[in-house]
Design a protein around this motif. Sequence first.
Motif, short mmCIF file in Angstrom:
data_model
loop_
_atom_site.label_atom_id
_atom_site.label_comp_id
_atom_site.label_asym_id
_atom_site.label_seq_id
_atom_site.Cartn_x
_atom_site.Cartn_y
_atom_site.Cartn_z
N ALA A 149 0.87 -1.28 -0.11
CA ALA A 149 -0.03 0.06 0.02
C ALA A 149 0.84 1.33 -0.05
CB ALA A 149 -0.75 0.10 1.23
N ALA A 150 0.52 2.35 -0.74
CA ALA A 150 0.96 3.55 -0.78
C ALA A 150 2.50 3.62 -1.52
CB ALA A 150 1.34 4.25 0.59
N TYR A 243 -6.49 9.08 2.78
CA TYR A 243 -5.98 7.69 2.67
C TYR A 243 -4.57 7.26 3.79
CZ TYR A 243 -3.58 3.35 1.04
OH TYR A 243 -3.25 2.13 0.79
N ASP A 244 -3.67 8.19 4.10
CA ASP A 244 -2.96 7.88 5.10
C ASP A 244 -3.66 7.65 6.46
OD1 ASP A 244 -0.78 8.35 3.26
OD2 ASP A 244 -0.63 10.33 3.98
N ARG A 245 -4.78 8.33 6.88
CA ARG A 245 -5.58 7.87 7.97
C ARG A 245 -6.10 6.59 8.03
NH1 ARG A 245 -10.16 10.81 9.04
NH2 ARG A 245 -10.27 9.88 10.89
N LEU A 246 -6.63 6.21 6.49
CA LEU A 246 -7.33 4.94 6.55
C LEU A 246 -6.28 3.65 6.63
CD1 LEU A 246 -9.59 5.48 3.47
CD2 LEU A 246 -10.08 5.60 5.87
N ARG A 247 -5.24 3.86 6.18
CA ARG A 247 -4.31 2.68 6.30
C ARG A 247 -3.38 2.51 7.65
NH1 ARG A 247 1.35 3.52 4.64
NH2 ARG A 247 1.84 5.75 4.09
N ALA A 253 -7.40 -0.38 6.22
CA ALA A 253 -6.17 -0.27 5.52
C ALA A 253 -6.18 -0.85 4.15
CB ALA A 253 -5.21 -1.26 6.36
N ALA A 254 -7.23 -1.52 3.60
CA ALA A 254 -7.37 -1.89 2.31
C ALA A 254 -8.10 -1.30 1.47
CB ALA A 254 -7.70 -3.43 2.34
N VAL A 255 -8.51 -0.10 2.05
CA VAL A 255 -9.80 0.73 1.16
C VAL A 255 -8.81 1.48 0.39
CG1 VAL A 255 -11.40 2.56 1.25
CG2 VAL A 255 -11.24 0.77 2.99
N ALA A 256 -9.25 1.65 -1.01
CA ALA A 256 -8.63 2.28 -2.08
C ALA A 256 -9.40 3.68 -2.07
CB ALA A 256 -8.53 1.56 -3.56
N LEU A 421 -17.29 5.33 8.07
CA LEU A 421 -18.18 5.41 6.88
C LEU A 421 -17.37 4.73 5.81
CD1 LEU A 421 -19.27 9.20 6.66
CD2 LEU A 421 -20.64 7.36 7.28
N LEU A 422 -16.20 4.34 6.08
CA LEU A 422 -15.29 3.70 4.68
C LEU A 422 -15.01 2.24 4.91
CD1 LEU A 422 -13.16 6.92 3.79
CD2 LEU A 422 -15.52 6.35 3.13
N ARG A 423 -15.23 1.74 6.07
CA ARG A 423 -15.20 0.33 6.25
C ARG A 423 -15.60 -0.69 5.31
NH1 ARG A 423 -15.77 0.42 12.82
NH2 ARG A 423 -14.01 1.66 13.10
#
Length: 423
Positions: A149-150, A243-247, A253-256, A421-423
Motif C-alpha cells: 500500500a502507498a 488515505y494515510d489515515r485509513l491505512r 487499511a485495504a480501502v482504495a 464510513l469507509l469500512r
Amino acid sequence: MHLTRRTAIVATTSALSAPNSVRARGGSTRPGSHWVNTWTAMPQLTEPGNLPPAPFTGTRSVLVDTTLRQTLRVTTGGRTLRLRFSNAYGDTPLPLTAVTLALPRDGRAGASAIVPGSGRPVTFAGRGSATVPVGAQLVSDPLDLELPAASVLTVTTYLATGQPSLALTSHPGSRTTSYLQLGDHTRDEDLPGATPVDHWYLLSDVEVLAPRTTTAVAILGDSLTDGRGSTTNADDRWPDQLYDRLRAHPATAAVAILNQAAGGNRVLNDGLGPNVLARLDRDVLSRSGVTRLIVFEGVNDIGTADATPAAQHQVTEDLLAAYDQIVVRAHAQGIRVYGATLLPFGGNTYDDPAGERELSRRAVNTWIRTSGHFDAVLDFDRAVRDPADPRRLLESLQVGDWLHLNPAGYGVLAATVPTGLLR
C-alpha cells in the motif's frame, strides 16, 4: 430510490521490492479476488498552455520520438497490477511504442531515476507495443508483483511517431513532476537533462487484483480535491491525507481512494473537463471496486453563474436536482453516496458585493445537511470556516486566494471524514 439512514458528520511511501513480473493469461482473476482501482487521474483534453514544451510539441503532432517518465502513488496494494492508458480526447490513434514499469529511486514521487534492475516491460495482449484507438482506453496485461500500500511506481512510455495531432489526453493538475526526453530511454536508470513538467499524460488508471473484501471510494471534485495549494511531489491533497489515515487502521487499511477531480470542474456545465453528470459513468460507475462515493463539488457552478438573484436561484435549484441524479444513479449500482458541504469563498473573486453567491452556497449546504438524500454528510464547511466570519475560511488554512486550502487545511478536511464510513 434506495435511501439509507442519513448520518450527519462534523467532524511514508512504502518501499516496493523489485518486481518479478509475468503476464497472466487473459487478465483472469484468482478465486476470491477481483480488480480494484488503486490510482486514477481524471482524463482531460490538454489545453494549449499545458501541452508539452518545445521540442515535444510541434505544429501538428506531439511527443514525437519522446520518452515520458511519470511517477504515481497507489493507495491499496496487491500482488498483481495492470495499467490503463487513455486516448479519451484524441482525434487520432495513440501509438505506444514501448512501456516499462519500475520503482523510483528512494521511493519518491517526482523522481527521474529508478532503482537499478527494477524495470520490467509492460505488454498488451503479449505485445510490447500497442495503439489506443480514438476516444478509447487500453488495458495492459497483468504484471505479477508484490505491491505494498502507498507504493510509488514509475511508468516510462516511449512514442516513436508521437500522436499526430495536438488533441492530447492528460491530467494537468498532477502536482507531481514528470520528465520528457527525446529518444527511447524506457530502460534507462536515469534521465539526465530531461525536461521536467508538472503534468500527467496518457496514463489514467492503475488496478490491482485484490481480495473481494477490498473496495474503493471515489471522490468527485474540483481544484479543492485535485489539490491546488498542496505540495508538489508530497501527495498531501486531502484525499491523500485521508488515505494515510485509513491505512493506519486495520479495518480500513485495504480501502482504495480514487481522486476523480479536476481544477475548474463543474457539476452542471463543462469547464476544465466534462461536467459531473456527463462523466459520472466514466469516472465512478464504471470504476473497478467502487462501493462509496464522496461528492464535493458545486462551488464553481455558483461562482461562474451571474451574481443576480435570478441566476443564483436557478443554479441553486439545478445543483440540488443534479445531486439527486447522482444519488439515484449511484444507488442503482449499489454505491453509497456521501455529500460534502461547500466551503466559503468570502474574499475571493467569486464573492460578489451583494452576497448573492453566498446565499446560494448556504442554501445548497442547508439542503446537503438536512434533505436526507445523501447516505451521510461531511460538513467540510463547518470544519474550515472562520467562526468569527462564516463567510470566510480560517486564514491559517488557506493559500491566499480565500478559496483554496494549504496542506494543513487539507489535513482538516481529511480528519473530518470518519473512517467508520469507509469500512
